[in-house]
Scaffold this active site. Structure first.
Site, PDB file in Angstrom:
ATOM      1  N   HIS A   1      -8.008  -3.748   9.701  1.00 38.55           N
ATOM      2  CA  HIS A   1      -7.590  -3.626   8.303  1.00 38.55           C
ATOM      3  C   HIS A   1      -6.330  -4.447   8.024  1.00 38.55           C
ATOM      4  CE1 HIS A   1      -5.066   0.328   8.956  1.00 38.55           C
ATOM      5  NE2 HIS A   1      -4.307  -0.731   9.121  1.00 38.55           N
TER       6      HIS A   1
ATOM      7  N   ASN B   1      -8.455  -1.612  13.685  1.00 42.78           N
ATOM      8  CA  ASN B   1      -9.829  -1.781  13.190  1.00 42.78           C
ATOM      9  C   ASN B   1      -9.965  -3.012  12.292  1.00 42.78           C
ATOM     10  OD1 ASN B   1      -8.552  -1.030  10.839  1.00 42.78           O
ATOM     11  ND2 ASN B   1      -9.768   0.817  10.484  1.00 42.78           N
TER      12      ASN B   1
ATOM     13  N   GLU C   1      -9.906  -1.175   4.541  1.00 41.31           N
ATOM     14  CA  GLU C   1     -10.603  -0.769   5.763  1.00 41.31           C
ATOM     15  C   GLU C   1     -11.917  -1.552   5.920  1.00 41.31           C
ATOM     16  OE1 GLU C   1      -8.912   0.963   7.730  1.00 41.31           O
ATOM     17  OE2 GLU C   1      -8.385   2.968   7.037  1.00 41.31           O
TER      18      GLU C   1
ATOM     19  N   ASP D   1       0.828  -1.206   0.000  1.00 38.75           N
ATOM     20  CA  ASP D   1       0.000   0.000   0.000  1.00 38.75           C
ATOM     21  C   ASP D   1       0.863   1.257   0.000  1.00 38.75           C
ATOM     22  OD1 ASP D   1       0.852  -0.486   2.615  1.00 38.75           O
ATOM     23  OD2 ASP D   1      -1.150  -0.568   3.480  1.00 38.75           O
TER      24      ASP D   1
HETATM   25  P1  PGA Z   1       1.509  -0.835  12.825  1.00 41.17           P
HETATM   26  O1  PGA Z   1       0.389  -0.742  11.719  1.00 41.17           O
HETATM   27  O2  PGA Z   1       2.427  -1.941  12.424  1.00 41.17           O
HETATM   28  O3  PGA Z   1       2.186   0.480  12.789  1.00 41.17           O
HETATM   29  O4  PGA Z   1       0.821  -1.121  14.130  1.00 41.17           O
HETATM   30  C1  PGA Z   1      -0.185  -1.915  11.255  1.00 41.17           C
HETATM   31  C2  PGA Z   1      -1.312  -1.572  10.304  1.00 41.17           C
HETATM   32  O5  PGA Z   1      -2.033  -0.598  10.523  1.00 41.17           O
HETATM   33  O6  PGA Z   1      -1.484  -2.326   9.331  1.00 41.17           O
END
Ligand code: PGA
Length: 241
Positions: A138, A136, A143, A67
């Site tokens: 994702h 959340n 999302e 992404d």
């Molecule tokens: P993080 O993010 O590794 O910074 O916790 C993970 C994500 O949101 O996919």
């Protein structure tokens, strides 16, 4: 699903690195999708150290990102492309033509998304998708509510995701309103998936996956039933602890 609990940040990174090293030993030219975020930083450091010590060869594999922020180009240090170069892809033994990173500032973003999918397809599809997990639920920037059959596409980012990501930037960078993300359809088609889950904020999302019921409000549950899913998680997130 293979679920592994690890007791420390060190063990978490070591376990993920040994998983990836094992894949590269078996399939040196593997096509691997890479996540951004705090979760995989230890993994990337370990892989580079293993490569410097001659214990893993990174040079034959192909690397793509999952992404990117829409509107943010690869030369911008806030971009996911720059993050991946800094933490991993600038390793001396990875040839430039083995890397395909999304251009968040592409003038035609739909064409950029299609080009990403075409590059992965031309390399024979993903051998491995390495994923972090959002609080959340994702995966990549898919999302809650996102369709599950898509290839790379543009998505609006939730306020929760924008706030979580803003915390990584002390310089006032405004997290864009949209992301460009490999879709769940493409992630699910990966021959193997390594999901890395670290941090208390992920407990509910991990719980949704472990409940085993596909639920579009929890995108990670799209991985339920994947034939080769390995989850490496903080032992602190073990249900009942
Ligand atoms: P993080 O993010 O590794 O910074 O916790 C993970 C994500 O949101 O996919």
């Amino acid at each position: 699903m293979q679920l592994e609990w690890t007791d420390s940040g060190e063990a978490f990174a070591d376990r993920a690195a040994s998983y990836v090293a094992g894949l590269l030993a078996e399939t040196p030219a593997a096509v691997i999708a890479l996540p951004t975020g705090s979760t995989p930083v230890g993994l990337y450091g370990r892989l580079r150290a293993l490569a410097s010590a001659g214990k893993v060869a990174l040079s034959s594999a192909r690397y793509v990102n999952l992404d990117e922020y829409v509107g943010v180009g690869p030369a911008d240090p806030h971009s996911f492309a720059a993050f991946l170069r800094r933490h991993f892809l600038d390793a001396p033994d990875i040839p430039a033509d083995h890397i395909r990173l999304l251009r968040g500032d592409a003038p035609d973003i739909a064409a950029e998304a299609a080009a990403h999918d075409a590059a992965v397809a031309a390399w024979g599809g993903l051998d491995l998708a390495i994923l972090g997990l959002g609080g959340n639920g994702h995966i990549a920037f898919n999302e809650p509510g996102t369709r599950w059959d898509a290839g790379t596409h543009v998505v609006p980012l939730t306020e929760a995701t924008r706030a979580a990501n803003a915390a990584y930037f002390a310089d006032g960078f405004v997290v864009p309103s949209h992301g460009l993300t490999m879709g769940i359809g493409m992630i699910r088609a990966a021959r193997r998936v390594l999901l890395m889950v670290s941090g208390r904020a992920k407990a509910e999302a991990l719980g949704a996956l472990l409940a085993g019921e596909p639920d579009r409000d929890w995108p990670v549950t799209a991985l339920c039933g994947h034939p080769a899913l390995t989850v490496v998680a903080d032992a602190a997130l073990r249900p009942g602890r």
